[in-house]
Design an enzyme around this catalytic site. Structure first.
Site, PDB file in Angstrom:
ATOM      1  N   ASP A 107      28.084  -1.053  47.977  1.00  0.00           N
ATOM      2  CA  ASP A 107      28.291  -1.146  49.421  1.00  0.00           C
ATOM      3  C   ASP A 107      28.293  -2.581  49.928  1.00  0.00           C
ATOM      4  O   ASP A 107      28.769  -2.848  51.042  1.00  0.00           O
ATOM      5  CB  ASP A 107      27.207  -0.357  50.165  1.00  0.00           C
ATOM      6  CG  ASP A 107      27.435   1.143  50.093  1.00  0.00           C
ATOM      7  OD1 ASP A 107      28.590   1.558  49.880  1.00  0.00           O
ATOM      8  OD2 ASP A 107      26.455   1.897  50.228  1.00  0.00           O
ATOM      9  N   ARG A 122      38.465  -0.421  49.851  1.00  0.00           N
ATOM     10  CA  ARG A 122      37.746  -1.650  50.189  1.00  0.00           C
ATOM     11  C   ARG A 122      38.172  -2.863  49.368  1.00  0.00           C
ATOM     12  O   ARG A 122      37.859  -3.984  49.751  1.00  0.00           O
ATOM     13  CB  ARG A 122      36.232  -1.438  50.083  1.00  0.00           C
ATOM     14  CG  ARG A 122      35.675  -0.688  51.293  1.00  0.00           C
ATOM     15  CD  ARG A 122      34.171  -0.666  51.300  1.00  0.00           C
ATOM     16  NE  ARG A 122      33.690   0.111  52.440  1.00  0.00           N
ATOM     17  CZ  ARG A 122      32.552   0.779  52.472  1.00  0.00           C
ATOM     18  NH1 ARG A 122      31.765   0.769  51.404  1.00  0.00           N
ATOM     19  NH2 ARG A 122      32.195   1.453  53.540  1.00  0.00           N
TER      20      ARG A 122
END
Length: 431
Positions: free
Chosen positions: A314, A345
């Site tokens: 993350d 991402r």
């Protein structure tokens, strides 16, 4: 659509920063509390959009919630006594809610359907469906994605030897195993976050860990005291980097979750030369917690490879920002899992940092980054991804000129007061 503008070089990061409660532990505190028929008190529960999705879904399953003086009280049903939901269980943007619920619902005696928002509907669900089907679950997806339909099934204890490194899939299997007909053995060659097994090990003998394998026995007898959720290191990561890259910073973070699988990001920053000090270390309910102090630092480049990725998954977007302002060339590889988050991402991190003047290159499973001394303000897009939005905002504190973040409201998924916290360290910020 909400836009926020950040004026660069107009911040002084000094003092104590309050970050939200840990999101991963908050989800699991709700789920494990639902296994009891008595009331559990949860202190410092994160009330973000993702966690609200979990609360709403369990409310439809008969679990009762009440908030008193900032604490959350949960009266569960027992793991085999949930009520059949009268409507679709809407998971919002929360992949954790969807995947962990899939595990719990697979062994129930009623049918259910899970759905989510536009973003969550794009995320793969076969990766959790397939191992659950090995246990006997009856699940149908929509082309491998949400909506998911789950039919009543009797689950069998199963032995898993997999190579995924996904805490969500591991947790789904563990929760499903608690409703199976015999013991399940789970081994993952790639280590991933272990909050589920820590919380369960702290309250039941139906789970044990031996020689890197997890053994789960059905129908847990749960003895659960009050739960005090520590603060979220993944949310803190954005302000940690803000403190490192901006001059004359000294930030104090209190009561952070310092689980070893959650602070790989901090260890990497320390290797890069970050001035980060740990203090007041204690253990609460099996989780290591404590405080950290962060000061401005001159960073150097780093090479991050596959085995390190699950512990920092993350934090990679904000780590890329740190690498963009570090001396030398950095590379992050083995991070293909990033392509299956709230956004792709890898692509969105590279796209937005390039707009800000970063020298960053997209690879199939990561990024190559050459450090620079300056960034420039730009018009950027969050892509509906809270971690991308917060990364851009922190980059904007260091960039020359104004940085505008479109669709910034998505930060409410994990850090509802992020921009208010950021405003506390600036002279000028407009929204």
């Amino acid at each position: 659509m909400t836009k926020v503008a950040v004026e660069g070089n107009d911040f002084l990061f000094k003092g104590r920063i309050n970050v939200p409660a840990d999101k991963s532990i908050s989800h699991r505190a709700i789920i494990v509390s639902s296994f009891l028929t008595k009331v559990t008190k949860i202190t410092n529960l994160l009330i973000s959009e993702d966690v609200k999705s979990t609360i709403n879904c369990f409310s439809q399953l008969g679990v009762e919630f009440k908030e008193i003086n900032g604490d959350t009280y949960v009266k569960g049903t027992g793991i085999r006594n949930y009520l059949p939901p009268q409507n679709v269980l809407h998971c919002g943007n929360s992949g954790t809610t969807a995947r962990l619920l899939s595990g719990i619902l697979s062994g129930q005696n009623f049918s259910s359907q899970l759905d989510g928002d536009y973003s969550l509907r794009k995320r793969p669900m076969d990766r959790v469906k397939n191992p659950l089907e090995e246990m006997g679950a009856k699940i149908s997806t929509t082309n491998g994605k949400l909506p998911i339909n789950i039919s009543p099934a009797s689950l069998n204890g199963t032995e898993f030897n997999i190579n995924l490194g996904s805490a969500q899939i591991k947790s789904a299997i563990i929760f499903a195993a608690l409703t199976a007909n015999s013991e399940t053995k789970f081994r993952d060659k790639k280590k991933s976050r272990d909050h589920t097994e820590i919380m369960l090990s702290n309250c039941t003998e139906n789970i044990r860990i031996e020689n890197d394998a997890i053994y789960i026995t059905p129908d847990p007898v749960v003895e659960l005291g009050d739960i005090d959720v520590p603060n979220d290191p993944s949310s803190a990561a954005f302000f940690i980097v803000a403190g490192l890259i901006n001059h004359d910073s000294e930030l104090i973070f209190k009561n952070l979750c310092l689980n070893p699988m959650r602070i790989g990001f901090i260890r990497i920053l320390q290797t890069m030369g970050a001035d980060i000090e740990f203090m007041n270390l204690v253990e609460k309910s099996g989780e290591k917690t404590g405080d950290i102090v962060v000061k401005s630092s001159k960073l150097k480049s780093i090479q991050v490879v596959g085995e390190s990725i699950p512990a920092i998954i993350d934090e990679i977007p904000i780590l890329c920002l740190a690498c963009s302002l570090a001396e030398g060339e950095s590379m992050i590889s083995g991070a293909k899992e990033l392509r299956f988050k709230e956004s792709d991402r890898i692509k969105t991190t590279v796209t937005e940092l390039k707009k800000l003047g970063c020298d960053i290159e997209e690879m199939n499973d990561g990024m190559k980054i050459r450090g620079k001394e300056e960034l420039k303000g730009a018009l950027c897009e969050s892509h509906g991804d809270h971690r991308i939005a917060m990364m851009i905002a922190i980059a904007g504190t260091k960039a020359i000129g104004r940085t505008i973040i479109k669709n910034s409201e998505c930060v409410s998924i994990s850090f509802p007061n992020f921009f208010e916290s950021l405003k506390g360290f600036r002279k000028k910020i407009q929204s």
